[in-house]
Design an enzyme around this catalytic site. Structure first.
Site, PDB file in Angstrom:
ATOM      1  N   ARG A  52      13.764  -3.938 -10.894  1.00 10.76           N
ATOM      2  CA  ARG A  52      14.289  -4.855 -11.901  1.00 10.76           C
ATOM      3  C   ARG A  52      15.013  -4.173 -13.057  1.00 10.76           C
ATOM      4  O   ARG A  52      16.102  -4.592 -13.441  1.00 10.76           O
ATOM      5  CB  ARG A  52      13.148  -5.722 -12.457  1.00 10.76           C
ATOM      6  N   HIS A 105      17.902 -12.338  -3.174  1.00 11.19           N
ATOM      7  CA  HIS A 105      17.203 -12.147  -4.449  1.00 11.19           C
ATOM      8  C   HIS A 105      16.387 -13.394  -4.781  1.00 11.19           C
ATOM      9  O   HIS A 105      16.892 -14.343  -5.399  1.00 11.19           O
ATOM     10  CB  HIS A 105      18.238 -11.875  -5.558  1.00 11.19           C
ATOM     11  N   TYR A 113      30.971 -25.363 -12.694  1.00  8.56           N
ATOM     12  CA  TYR A 113      32.327 -25.491 -13.221  1.00  8.56           C
ATOM     13  C   TYR A 113      33.126 -24.199 -13.098  1.00  8.56           C
ATOM     14  O   TYR A 113      34.358 -24.240 -13.133  1.00  8.56           O
ATOM     15  CB  TYR A 113      32.286 -25.898 -14.699  1.00  8.56           C
TER      16      TYR A 113
END
Length: 749
Positions: free
Chosen positions: A36, A82, A126
């Site tokens: 991470r 993931h 969008y």
């Protein structure tokens, strides 16, 4: 029939809680570090970045192809590679597309991807995205066995362990992350300079960090600015892998005519939000902490343009900017902590040379693996071409076998000593491939592949040749992304470090008269103006509290606090709470324990001298300039034995030549100041001696001039005594009883 309770008991494992917690926390820590927070030194990516780019590659989102909705990309990432929240993956994608956050963006975004003001990007439904040329360079060779692959979390697919990374991404784009017990912070750098350093290291494997800094003078931030760190500090940071870099905004002075000017800021430090910066400056202007600044306004369009107007044309622009650099985020410090995962997936802090060498070693490994993979492909193709050439040499017989034999493949293998692959290729040939021109093309391809094979074998057998090849790749990266391109031009200039002496603190504060008031219980406040005694007496305090100290000062003054522990504390007059209300506890502003109390509060004058004394009757003279404390912990001046307390601090005026001391037994002693030593710290000497076991202690002291006499409160005014022969003696005497009319409080003020 089995007993369910017995089976359940058999599944219980006895273990200590501490052992169970340690084991699980260790697993969590390793997961955080490995998967991470820390980047891989080879490609400079964390798993989420690597998976995101790999998913975009699988979707064929190359720079030459069209965009796809970010929601589609994020869906593929969390569905295949993931297994985390979509918001975290989308935030990663957005950041990789922001040219003000990433020096060399890896994602080409279309739509609203946020701005430097801190506004968020539009929703993923969008916006659209595709890879940039930099991302393509990171994955160059991924299909050529350049790196290892592993199974995805559900075992249905594979993902790369690391990317081939033809682009030096770790230093070029930097990285930041916080793991368990460790963190990383790497600023971005200029890729053209990195390529020059890498090329030098190939030719000089033992290159020192000092030499590499000639090529890499410091970070190159996306938002530009000016690096104001000394070369020695930069070298030290790169040598240790830890340090920091000071970054300042870029500004210029615009002349408006008739001596009037305005400051225009065109670049701000990295990771500073423009809107928050303006808010902070406006708040400081309201709080009167920026006396040189009259107004600030944002005239930014696509480029940054912050206009700062000075209060007066007489204000020096350099001094104004030094004030802003000191108090605002127009100057920031970016930390360096090159904590990365090496090729063995082990976290370690590397220096600049180690990071560059790790990249070169990775490129060498990729080159060797790609070369071997290409050799396998060539051998396979040569085997097929060899079979086709045999077929052309025996074309009529091959056709006859195919037309007449039930198992033509086996017959051809036996007849012409072909391999299974060659026989299968001959059977799969189309009729139009039997023309003469096709035979010529096959022979040409066969010769070309043999030539390429010879070159690859020579490459794998010659290490200097491999390093030369890597050098050419690095030169190609520099040509594609270096200083000759709009993307590769250095944005952060290397400036000279600021001088050690900058704007004095007093110049940054608006000078105003204040009265510092401290109550019996230690609540302090600064009331505007110099209050007279009547106004001070009319002040209100909390229930059960009352006034104790009232000192006239200016907002530019330093306020000295002397406590019973023998320490001096320093407060800024402008930092004290305002006069409305009851103020704030003094103990919250300084590190003064509840077992100690305030002895004196005074306005600092570096030209004066002070006398400090303990209740045991010991003391000395100290220069007031030597008692200033730099921290909340104060500065120890009067050393005390166990059970002793500091009880007195007296200011010595310029004409003072004698010291008056009075004890709790009302005995007063006067002696010349010349008998007291000037010290910076210590216990001092005996001022007044007390009878053992008598319980008397020192109560107060006062310096004065024998010519003008000794004064003390009397009634509503003051009484001055000039005939002091009865009390005049040598230091360390017991003294005689105080004169009639002396205050019962045994104090001179």
């Amino acid at each position: 029939m089995s007993d369910p309770a017995r089976e359940e008991d058999d599944n219980i494992i006895d273990t200590r809680l501490s052992d169970a917690l340690s084991e699980r926390y260790l697993s969590y820590a390793l997961s955080t570090i490995m998967s991470r927070s820390l980047p891989d030194v080879r490609d400079g990516l964390k798993p989420v970045h690597r998976r995101l780019l790999f998913a975009m590659r699988q979707l064929k989102l190359d720079p030459k192809n069209g965009y796809k909705k970010c929601a589609r990309v994020v869906g593929d990432v969390i569905g295949k590679y993931h297994p985390h929240g979509d918001s975290a993956v989308y935030e990663t994608l957005v950041r990789l597309a922001q040219d003000f956050a990433v020096r060399y963006p890896l994602v080409d975004g279309q739509g609203n991807f946020g701005n430097i003001d801190g506004d968020n990007a539009a929703a993923m439904r969008y916006t659209e995205s595709r890879m940039t040329a930099v991302a393509v360079a990171l994955m160059d060779g991924l299909d050529e066995d350049a790196v290892d692959f592993r199974q995805t979390y559900d075992g249905e697919d594979e993902e790369p362990v690391v990317l081939p990374a033809r682009f030096p991404n770790l230093l070029a784009n930097g990285s930041a992350g916080i793991a368990v017990g460790m963190a990383t912070s790497i600023p971005p750098h200029n890729v053209g300079e990195l390529c020059d350093a890498l090329a030098y290291m190939i030719k000089h494997p033992g290159a020192s960090v000092d030499k590499l800094v000639d090529f890499i003078p410091g970070p190159d931030f996306p938002t530009g600015g000016i690096l104001v760190e000394s070369r020695d500090s930069v070298i030290d940071a790169y040598k240790t892998g830890k340090g920091g870099f000071r970054l300042r905004a870029r500004w210029q002075c615009e002349d408006l005519g008739r001596g009037v000017y305005q400051i225009v800021i065109t670049e701000i430090p990295y990771q500073v939000q423009k809107s928050r910066l303006i808010e902070k400056i406006a708040e400081m202007m309201t709080a009167r902490k920026l006396p040189f600044v009259d107004d600030i306004r944002d005239e930014s369009a696509e480029d940054i343009r912050l206009v700062i107007e000075p209060k007066s044309r007489a204000v020096d622009p350099e001094m104004l900017m030094e004030q802003l650099f000191k108090l605002t985020d127009l100057e920031t410090r970016f930390s360096l902590n090159m904590n990365v995962l090496d090729a063995a997936r082990t976290p370690s802090v590397m220096d600049l040379r180690q990071v560059l060498q790790a990249f070169l070693d990775h490129r060498m490994d990729v080159l060797e693996r790609r070369s071997r993979h290409r050799l396998e492909k060539i051998d396979h193709r040569l085997e097929i071409l060899g079979g086709m050439l045999i077929a052309f040499l025996n074309l009529d017989e091959v056709i006859h076998i195919i037309r007449t034999e039930d198992e033509p493949k086996a017959v051809m293998i036996r007849q012409f000593a072909l391999s299974d692959i060659q026989a299968e290729a001959i059977l799969n040939m189309r009729l139009r491939q039997l023309r003469k021109l096709e035979e010529i093309e096959i022979r040409t391809e066969h010769d070309a592949l043999n030539l390429e094979k010879s070159g690859l074998l020579a490459l794998l057998d010659d290490e200097p040749l491999r390093w030369k090849t890597i050098g050419k790749e690095i030169a190609a990266i520099k040509a594609e992304f270096g200083a000759a391109t709009a993307l590769g031009k250095r944005r952060t200039d290397i400036g000279a470090p600021p001088s050690a002496v900058v704007v004095p603190l007093e110049a940054l504060i608006e000078r105003e008269p204040i009265t510092v008031v401290c109550s019996q219980k230690g609540w302090v406040r600064a009331i505007k103006g110099h209050l007279d005694d009547g106004a001070v007496k009319d002040l209100r305090f909390k229930d059960g509290d009352k006034g104790r100290f009232a000192v006239h000062a200016q907002t530019t003054d330093k306020i000295l606090v002397f406590a019973t522990n023998g320490r001096f504390y320093t407060l800024g007059g402008d930092k004290l709470p305002g006069g409305r209300g009851n103020g704030e506890p003094l103990r919250l502003m300084i590190d003064l324990g509840n077992e100690h109390d305030v002895t004196a509060i005074l306005t600092h004058d570096p030209e004066r001298r002070l006398v400090v004394a303990s209740d045991s009757g010991r003391g000395f003279v100290v220069a007031e300039k030597d008692v200033i404390a730099q921290t909340k912990n104060g500065k120890q001046v009067l050393n005390l034995a166990p059970g002793e307390e500091a009880v007195a601090c007296a200011v010595l005026d310029a004409g003072a030549d004698h010291l008056a001391v009075i004890g709790t037994n009302r005995k007063m002693l006067i002696f010349p100041l010349s008998e007291l030593p000037l010290m910076g710290r210590g216990k001092g000497v005996i001022l007044q001696r007390y009878k053992k076991g008598g319980g008397a202690t020192l109560n107060d002291i006062k310096g004065f001039s024998m010519e003008t006499g000794l004064s003390w409160p009397f009634g509503s005014g003051w009484r001055t005594e000039t005939d002091l022969r009865s009390w005049l003696s040598k230091r360390a005497q017991s003294g005689v009883m105080a004169p009639r009319g002396f205050p019962t409080s045994n104090r001179f003020s």
